[in-house]
Design a protein around this motif. Structure first.
Motif, PDB file in Angstrom:
ATOM      1  N   LEU A  20      52.051  48.292  31.663  1.00  0.00           N
ATOM      2  CA  LEU A  20      52.645  47.173  32.389  1.00  0.00           C
ATOM      3  C   LEU A  20      52.951  47.550  33.836  1.00  0.00           C
ATOM      4  O   LEU A  20      52.752  46.748  34.748  1.00  0.00           O
ATOM      5  N   GLU A  21      53.428  48.768  34.041  1.00  0.00           N
ATOM      6  CA  GLU A  21      53.726  49.217  35.405  1.00  0.00           C
ATOM      7  C   GLU A  21      52.456  49.278  36.249  1.00  0.00           C
ATOM      8  O   GLU A  21      52.435  48.832  37.393  1.00  0.00           O
ATOM      9  N   VAL A  22      51.382  49.807  35.668  1.00  0.00           N
ATOM     10  CA  VAL A  22      50.105  49.859  36.381  1.00  0.00           C
ATOM     11  C   VAL A  22      49.653  48.452  36.754  1.00  0.00           C
ATOM     12  O   VAL A  22      49.272  48.182  37.902  1.00  0.00           O
ATOM     13  N   LEU A  23      49.698  47.540  35.810  1.00  0.00           N
ATOM     14  CA  LEU A  23      49.240  46.169  36.057  1.00  0.00           C
ATOM     15  C   LEU A  23      50.147  45.433  37.041  1.00  0.00           C
ATOM     16  O   LEU A  23      49.676  44.656  37.870  1.00  0.00           O
ATOM     17  N   ALA A  24      51.458  45.678  36.951  1.00  0.00           N
ATOM     18  CA  ALA A  24      52.398  45.005  37.854  1.00  0.00           C
ATOM     19  C   ALA A  24      52.182  45.441  39.304  1.00  0.00           C
ATOM     20  O   ALA A  24      52.425  44.667  40.226  1.00  0.00           O
ATOM     21  N   ASN A  25      51.715  46.673  39.497  1.00  0.00           N
ATOM     22  CA  ASN A  25      51.497  47.183  40.847  1.00  0.00           C
ATOM     23  C   ASN A  25      50.085  46.948  41.367  1.00  0.00           C
ATOM     24  O   ASN A  25      49.783  47.291  42.509  1.00  0.00           O
ATOM     25  N   ALA A  26      49.234  46.372  40.547  1.00  0.00           N
ATOM     26  CA  ALA A  26      47.844  46.130  40.955  1.00  0.00           C
ATOM     27  C   ALA A  26      47.741  44.768  41.643  1.00  0.00           C
ATOM     28  O   ALA A  26      48.318  43.789  41.169  1.00  0.00           O
ATOM     29  N   PRO A  27      46.980  44.692  42.734  1.00  0.00           N
ATOM     30  CA  PRO A  27      46.840  43.412  43.439  1.00  0.00           C
ATOM     31  C   PRO A  27      45.925  42.422  42.727  1.00  0.00           C
ATOM     32  O   PRO A  27      45.949  41.229  43.021  1.00  0.00           O
ATOM     33  N   VAL A  28      45.110  42.912  41.787  1.00  0.00           N
ATOM     34  CA  VAL A  28      44.167  42.056  41.053  1.00  0.00           C
ATOM     35  C   VAL A  28      44.197  42.459  39.579  1.00  0.00           C
ATOM     36  O   VAL A  28      44.647  43.552  39.237  1.00  0.00           O
ATOM     37  N   PRO A  29      43.723  41.587  38.682  1.00  0.00           N
ATOM     38  CA  PRO A  29      43.633  41.969  37.265  1.00  0.00           C
ATOM     39  C   PRO A  29      42.746  43.205  37.098  1.00  0.00           C
ATOM     40  O   PRO A  29      41.786  43.399  37.851  1.00  0.00           O
ATOM     41  N   LEU A  30      43.075  44.038  36.109  1.00  0.00           N
ATOM     42  CA  LEU A  30      42.344  45.287  35.885  1.00  0.00           C
ATOM     43  C   LEU A  30      41.693  45.308  34.510  1.00  0.00           C
ATOM     44  O   LEU A  30      42.230  44.763  33.545  1.00  0.00           O
ATOM     45  N   THR A  31      40.554  45.979  34.434  1.00  0.00           N
ATOM     46  CA  THR A  31      39.851  46.179  33.170  1.00  0.00           C
ATOM     47  C   THR A  31      40.412  47.402  32.458  1.00  0.00           C
ATOM     48  O   THR A  31      41.186  48.170  33.043  1.00  0.00           O
ATOM     49  N   VAL A  32      39.992  47.609  31.220  1.00  0.00           N
ATOM     50  CA  VAL A  32      40.459  48.764  30.448  1.00  0.00           C
ATOM     51  C   VAL A  32      40.179  50.074  31.189  1.00  0.00           C
ATOM     52  O   VAL A  32      41.090  50.892  31.346  1.00  0.00           O
ATOM     53  N   PRO A  33      38.949  50.328  31.674  1.00  0.00           N
ATOM     54  CA  PRO A  33      38.714  51.591  32.377  1.00  0.00           C
ATOM     55  C   PRO A  33      39.567  51.744  33.640  1.00  0.00           C
ATOM     56  O   PRO A  33      40.016  52.846  33.958  1.00  0.00           O
ATOM     57  N   GLU A  34      39.814  50.645  34.337  1.00  0.00           N
ATOM     58  CA  GLU A  34      40.641  50.723  35.548  1.00  0.00           C
ATOM     59  C   GLU A  34      42.089  51.066  35.204  1.00  0.00           C
ATOM     60  O   GLU A  34      42.726  51.864  35.901  1.00  0.00           O
ATOM     61  N   VAL A  35      42.609  50.485  34.130  1.00  0.00           N
ATOM     62  CA  VAL A  35      43.970  50.816  33.690  1.00  0.00           C
ATOM     63  C   VAL A  35      44.015  52.268  33.247  1.00  0.00           C
ATOM     64  O   VAL A  35      44.917  53.026  33.623  1.00  0.00           O
ATOM     65  N   ARG A  36      43.037  52.686  32.459  1.00  0.00           N
ATOM     66  CA  ARG A  36      42.978  54.070  31.974  1.00  0.00           C
ATOM     67  C   ARG A  36      42.944  55.056  33.131  1.00  0.00           C
ATOM     68  O   ARG A  36      43.667  56.048  33.133  1.00  0.00           O
ATOM     69  N   SER A  66      35.605  39.498  32.549  1.00  0.00           N
ATOM     70  CA  SER A  66      35.108  40.352  33.624  1.00  0.00           C
ATOM     71  C   SER A  66      33.853  41.015  33.076  1.00  0.00           C
ATOM     72  O   SER A  66      33.938  42.032  32.388  1.00  0.00           O
ATOM     73  N   GLY A  67      32.715  40.415  33.331  1.00  0.00           N
ATOM     74  CA  GLY A  67      31.477  40.906  32.729  1.00  0.00           C
ATOM     75  C   GLY A  67      31.505  40.664  31.240  1.00  0.00           C
ATOM     76  O   GLY A  67      31.779  39.563  30.779  1.00  0.00           O
ATOM     77  N   ARG A  68      31.285  41.725  30.480  1.00  0.00           N
ATOM     78  CA  ARG A  68      31.283  41.610  29.013  1.00  0.00           C
ATOM     79  C   ARG A  68      32.650  41.903  28.401  1.00  0.00           C
ATOM     80  O   ARG A  68      32.807  41.855  27.185  1.00  0.00           O
ATOM     81  N   SER A  69      33.614  42.260  29.237  1.00  0.00           N
ATOM     82  CA  SER A  69      34.947  42.560  28.715  1.00  0.00           C
ATOM     83  C   SER A  69      35.989  41.688  29.412  1.00  0.00           C
ATOM     84  O   SER A  69      35.662  40.620  29.902  1.00  0.00           O
ATOM     85  N   PHE A  70      37.226  42.159  29.445  1.00  0.00           N
ATOM     86  CA  PHE A  70      38.322  41.398  30.036  1.00  0.00           C
ATOM     87  C   PHE A  70      39.023  42.206  31.113  1.00  0.00           C
ATOM     88  O   PHE A  70      39.059  43.432  31.069  1.00  0.00           O
ATOM     89  N   ALA A  71      39.629  41.481  32.051  1.00  0.00           N
ATOM     90  CA  ALA A  71      40.545  42.066  33.030  1.00  0.00           C
ATOM     91  C   ALA A  71      41.917  41.471  32.722  1.00  0.00           C
ATOM     92  O   ALA A  71      42.040  40.285  32.394  1.00  0.00           O
ATOM     93  N   TYR A  72      42.946  42.292  32.809  1.00  0.00           N
ATOM     94  CA  TYR A  72      44.296  41.899  32.400  1.00  0.00           C
ATOM     95  C   TYR A  72      45.248  41.868  33.586  1.00  0.00           C
ATOM     96  O   TYR A  72      45.105  42.648  34.523  1.00  0.00           O
ATOM     97  N   ARG A  73      46.234  40.961  33.501  1.00  0.00           N
ATOM     98  CA  ARG A  73      47.288  40.871  34.497  1.00  0.00           C
ATOM     99  C   ARG A  73      48.568  40.438  33.790  1.00  0.00           C
ATOM    100  O   ARG A  73      48.522  39.748  32.762  1.00  0.00           O
TER     101      ARG A  73
END
Length: 131
Positions: A20-36, A66-73
């Motif tokens: 949640l902290e990673v996503l809250a600080n991201a300017p755009v939704p993130l995918t699983v690899p980006e969060v990881r 986001s492509g074949r997967s999801f981006a989360y926010r």
């Protein structure tokens, strides 16, 4: 990393908070690899994916294709999430079966005069009207 494997639910809660902290600080939704990649510990893709899916199921995260997967926010702002978390902690303490009066009395006694006035106004605004 061993701490997260051995402690079960507690590790899951801390992982969810970190995600949640990673996503809250991201300017755009993130995918699983980006969060990881943004997390400071080396976790498996599936571990991060599971945390994201659970947070989505709880209604804490929104997701978009986001492509074949999801981006989360986050559904809420970081400040709103912190307010909700504090309220849930207070509710959990009150519901634990302890001394409700004592907990509330201590809470009120520790308030600043400004916060005490704010609480009194909030309570007055939620009182049912007679009539």
């Amino acid at each position: 990393m061993d701490e997260q494997r051995g402690s079960g639910r507690r590790a899951s809660g801390s992982l969810e908070r970190a995600v949640l902290e990673v996503l809250a600080n991201a300017p755009v939704p993130l995918t699983v690899p980006e969060v990881r990649d943004a997390l400071s510990v080396g976790l498996a893709y599936t571990t991060v994916q599971t945390a994201l899916v659970r947070l989505h199921a709880k209604g804490v995260l929104a997701r978009e294709r986001s492509g074949r997967s999801f981006a989360y926010r986050p559904v809420e702002t970081q400040e709103t999430m912190q307010v909700g978390a504090a309220a849930r902690r207070m509710r959990k303490i009150l519901d634990s079966g302890g001394d409700r009066r004592g907990v509330l009395a201590r809470f009120v006694a520790d308030l600043s005069p400004q916060d005490e006035a704010l609480l009194a106004n909030l309570l007055a605004a939620t009182e049912p009207e007679d009539g």
